[in-house]
Design an enzyme around this catalytic site. Structure first.
Site, mmCIF file in Angstrom:
data_model
loop_
_atom_site.group_PDB
_atom_site.id
_atom_site.type_symbol
_atom_site.label_atom_id
_atom_site.label_comp_id
_atom_site.label_asym_id
_atom_site.label_seq_id
_atom_site.Cartn_x
_atom_site.Cartn_y
_atom_site.Cartn_z
ATOM 1 N N THR A 465 3.418 -8.511 -9.308
ATOM 2 C CA THR A 465 2.314 -8.507 -8.379
ATOM 3 C C THR A 465 1.812 -9.920 -8.350
ATOM 4 O O THR A 465 2.181 -10.719 -9.198
ATOM 5 C CB THR A 465 1.234 -7.565 -8.950
ATOM 6 O OG1 THR A 465 1.813 -6.285 -9.061
ATOM 7 C CG2 THR A 465 -0.010 -7.510 -8.115
ATOM 8 N N THR A 483 1.538 -6.872 -3.901
ATOM 9 C CA THR A 483 2.626 -6.574 -4.841
ATOM 10 C C THR A 483 3.818 -5.908 -4.187
ATOM 11 O O THR A 483 3.713 -5.309 -3.114
ATOM 12 C CB THR A 483 2.091 -5.641 -5.957
ATOM 13 O OG1 THR A 483 3.102 -5.484 -6.944
ATOM 14 C CG2 THR A 483 1.702 -4.282 -5.416
ATOM 15 N N ASN A 485 5.352 -4.065 -6.614
ATOM 16 C CA ASN A 485 5.326 -3.285 -7.847
ATOM 17 C C ASN A 485 6.142 -4.002 -8.920
ATOM 18 O O ASN A 485 5.722 -5.019 -9.412
ATOM 19 C CB ASN A 485 5.767 -1.839 -7.668
ATOM 20 C CG ASN A 485 5.399 -1.010 -8.896
ATOM 21 O OD1 ASN A 485 4.461 -1.360 -9.604
ATOM 22 N ND2 ASN A 485 6.114 0.060 -9.170
HETATM 23 O O1 DON Z 1 -0.628 -1.241 -8.055
HETATM 24 C C1 DON Z 1 -0.401 -1.345 -9.241
HETATM 25 O O2 DON Z 1 -1.219 -1.107 -10.107
HETATM 26 C C2 DON Z 1 0.966 -1.830 -9.680
HETATM 27 N N1 DON Z 1 1.931 -1.511 -8.679
HETATM 28 C C3 DON Z 1 0.883 -3.285 -9.939
HETATM 29 C C4 DON Z 1 2.170 -3.828 -10.475
HETATM 30 C C5 DON Z 1 2.024 -5.104 -11.163
HETATM 31 O O3 DON Z 1 0.956 -5.651 -11.290
HETATM 32 C C6 DON Z 1 3.260 -5.671 -11.728
HETATM 33 N N2 DON Z 1 3.006 -6.962 -12.237
HETATM 34 N N3 DON Z 1 3.000 -7.771 -12.875
#
Ligand code: DON
Length: 657
Positions: A465, A483, A485
């Protein structure tokens, strides 16, 4: 051993014998009598019993806002020592170890210097913070392909110079119409491995393009063609791959190498003189991902961006790009349709609001859990004199962990898409509920998570993200987290579009009690349904005082986002760190289940021993979050980009370096 405690009178002491036999004293209250606390990188410090120290002063929001040149207040423990020797203070004049960037007319912080520069250029051309943010968002889709992209979704808080509070744009992905509650289970109700992360079924209908276009249309001043032009240039002419991106590509080569369209972008023949097989058909062994220092050109992505520039969001959700996305994903059935893309809608929501020590905190409401639980935890922590315990102390880590344990337990039960389920947002974020929950926190003992059940808040009412933050001189502020994901999302590039597709469907609760990629569990509130938005942890934040917005921040990090952002705020508000120091401090995380306390490197063995004595299972694990913060202090803008990603940069406008 608890020596005495009276919270009402805010005065008690508590001492613990460490593994090495030193006596540590914890204290809540007007007089600190020894402390586990040490500022620098979390080192716990044994102190002499009975040694009184002055009470730290928490600055009021107005005081913090007013400071324009001095970033860091001396910590009380060191103040008297320095005051004794004025000769030294003239030479050793600053307590700051890390320093924010400075600017006079605006600030941009993002995870890629090239994207931050795009934002600064737009500001310099007279664009406002929203123009700059949209330009940064599109540029990140080119230069940060592992984290950001047109095939993902996100949230943006926008505070306009005229507005009294921010608006929250929700451009989260939605489940396609074909989605169903048990779509990731086999006939025996077992979870099908990787279907929700590495298959066309993992992809939610993307929202990023619609979100960025909407932000610009409603709050920007420039045309989409103008702000998207730098991203087109970066895609068309390429950019130099950094060591960070090269490493990500190499680590994910199997994940990415599975998809023909993805190979064509991120892979090359190992032997440039032997290109007899097409990239999409070669054995993966014959291919290499791009290495540091090489130029990555993305022609298809440039064409897609050009169509968006010409036709707005319709250039993505309709026409050839949409057709190619649907064709790519539907190779083995009806998964995501043209209608799903055409029907995608951005939702403007009321931000969730709370206060912390006099500051107004605005963040993202559901379908993000981030804002709700950030405020819930701040409400819990507000009753403790964190400044007296000190940054990095075992007592502070323990209290954040215990607050997070309670909040993440509520997350699993109560949070989901508010258009589908009723969420007790007012209850969860109320001071009254925090007062009830606080009774469950023991100051000297970890409560095993099996004993923590989701609470009953009142008032039911209707590893990728990225985050970037922008401020302009006129007073506009943007805080945006978006993001794909996981790293490179599903890994699937729709051939001919250059667009990497998300795997956001994994953020749904695919089966009650079964953890997602971040170990988060959930139930009915976050069950899959067509058109529903999966629950998120993304936590873009704007902090305001009566003088207006003073700080915008946020981070990637999956489940860790909420605690990462929380620590950034506490480091600034309670510990008076400048934003660069606040970002650099080692982080901790707890999320109820699994029941362990995750720490970054940098906490001292003494502190860890104290935490273990309290009953925490401590695990030292990889770095968490990559915070991007901008701050306004009077006429000065400050910015800081998390050193955990060396590619990031905060860039100011109006001051020479
Ligand atoms: O929306 C969410 O909470 C997750 N899809 C975020 C993913 C994320 O932050 C991955 N990162 N480093």
């Amino acid at each position: 051993m608890l020596e005495g405690c009276c919270r009402q009178q805010v005065r008690w002491t508590h001492s613990i014998r460490s593994a090495r036999g030193a006596v540590y004293r914890l204290c809540l209250g007007g007089l600190i009598v020894g402390s586990t606390v040490a500022l620098a990188l979390g080192s716990a410090r044994a102190q002499t019993q009975g040694q009184n120290q002055p009470q730290p002063q928490i600055q009021s929001p107005a005081q913090l806002q007013a400071q324009s040149s001095s970033y860091t207040q001396p910590q009380p423990a060191t103040l008297s020592a320095v005051a004794q020797n004025t000769a030294i203070t003239q030479y050793d004049h600053t307590f700051s170890i890390f320093h924010p960037e400075r600017g006079q007319r605006g600030m941009v912080a993002s995870e890629q210097r090239l994207a931050s520069q795009v934002g600064i250029d737009i500001l310099a051309q007279g664009g406002n913070a929203i123009d700059a943010a949209v330009g940064v968002g599109f540029a990140l889709a080119v230069v940060l392909p592992n984290s950001a992209g047109l095939g993902g979704g996100g949230f943006m808080l926008i505070q306009t110079a005229k507005g009294t509070k921010p608006v929250a744009l929700d451009f989260r992905e939605v489940a396609p119409a074909s989605a169903s509650r048990d779509m990731y289970l086999d006939a025996q109700d077992r979870v099908l491995a990787s279907k929700s992360t590495q298959s066309p079924y993992a992809v939610g209908v993307p929202g990023s393009v619609a979100g960025l276009a909407r932000a610009l249309q409603d709050y920007g001043t420039l045309s989409l063609e103008q702000v998207i032009a730098p991203a087109i240039h970066l895609a068309e002419n390429g950019f130099i791959v950094s060591a960070v991106l090269a490493e990500q590509l190499s680590l994910q080569r199997t994940h990415l190498g599975r998809w023909p369209g993805t190979r064509e972008i991120f892979f090359k023949h190992k032997d440039p003189s032997n290109t007899s097989c097409a990239l999409s058909e070669c054995s993966l062994d014959a291919l290499t991902t791009y290495r540091a220092g090489e130029r990555l050109i993305q022609k298809d992505l440039a064409s897609t961006l050009r169509l968006i520039g010409q036709h707005g969001a319709a250039g993505f959700y309709q026409g050839p790009v949409a057709q190619k996305i649907v064709a790519e994903l539907n190779l083995d059935g009806q998964i995501l349709s043209l209608k799903d893309l055409q029907d995608y809608r951005v939702v403007q929501r009321e931000p969730v609001h709370g206060t912390y020590r006099g500051f107004d905190i605005y963040s993202m409401p559901a379908p993000s859990s981030g804002g709700v639980h950030l405020i819930q935890m701040l409400n819990l922590l507000e009753r403790y004199p964190l400044a007296q315990y000190g940054a990095g102390s075992a007592q502070v880590v323990h209290l954040i962990a215990e607050s997070a344990r309670l909040a993440y337990s509520d997350r699993a039960e109560h949070l989901g898409d508010p258009d589908f389920v009723k969420i007790p947002q007012t209850g969860l974020t109320s001071k009254k509920y925090a007062n009830e929950l606080a009774g469950k926190i023991k100051l000297d003992r970890a409560t095993p998570s099996v004993m923590v059940k989701p609470g009953q808040p009142q008032g039911f009412e209707s590893d990728q993200t990225t985050h970037f933050s922008v401020m302009d001189a006129a007073g506009n502020v943007v805080s945006c987290t978006y993001t794909l994901n996981l790293n490179f999302g599903s890994g699937i590039v729709a051939r001919g579009t250059g667009v990497l597709m998300n795997n956001e469907m994994d953020d749904f609760s695919i089966k009650p009690g079964v953890p997602n990629a971040f170990g988060l569990i959930g139930g009915d509130a976050n069950a899959i349904a067509p058109g529903k938005r999966p629950l998120s942890s993304m936590t873009p934040v704007i902090v305001s005082t009566q003088q207006g917005p003073m700080l915008a921040t946020g981070s990637p990090g999956g489940a860790r986002i909420i605690t990462t952002v929380l620590q950034q705020l506490i480091n600034i508000i309670d510990f008076k760190m400048n934003i660069a120091e606040a970002i650099a401090m080692p982080r901790m995380h707890h999320q109820w289940l699994p029941d362990f306390l995750r720490l970054e490197r940098g906490y001292s063995p003494d502190t860890i021993a104290l935490l273990q004595k309290m009953g925490h299972e401590v695990r030292i694990m990889p770095a968490m979050g990559r915070v991007q913060t901008v701050q306004r202090r009077g006429d000065l803008f400050l910015g800081a980009s998390d050193p955990r990603n060396p590619d990031g940069a905060a860039l100011g406008i109006g001051l020479s370096p």
